[in-house]
Design an enzyme around this catalytic site. Structure first.
Site, PDB file in Angstrom:
ATOM      1  CB  CYS A   1      18.812 104.805 -49.031  1.00  0.00           C
ATOM      2  SG  CYS A   1      17.143 104.753 -48.333  1.00  0.00           S
TER       3      CYS A   1
ATOM      4  CB  CYS B  34      17.018 102.096 -45.286  1.00  0.00           C
ATOM      5  SG  CYS B  34      16.091 102.037 -46.824  1.00  0.00           S
TER       6      CYS B  34
END
Length: 75
Positions: free
Chosen positions: A10, A13
């Site tokens: 995501c 991340c």
């Protein structure tokens, strides 16, 4: 040094990955940054919330995006 970013890939991340790379460069350390998206492997580290930062198989952070300065202090 091996830095692992645990998470689904995501936006958070990706931000943690970039901050980890910047921190390693700023600290003058050679580091291999690896993204781990396999949830079984993530669970193996005992991580329940992502993104998580793992350095040399030690979980240093989970559930938040650390700044590069914060990561540099941990390295």
């Amino acid at each position: 040094m091996i830095i692992k970013i645990l998470g689904s890939g995501c936006k958070k991340c990706l931000a943690l990955e970039e901050n980890a790379k910047a921190a390693a460069d700023a600290a003058g350390k050679q580091a291999e940054v690896i993204k781990v998206t396999d949830f079984a492997e993530i669970a193996g580290y005992g991580v329940m919330s992502t993104p998580a930062l793992v350095v040399d198989d030690k979980v240093l952070s989970m559930g938040k995006v650390l700044t590069s300065a914060e990561i540099e202090l941990l390295l």
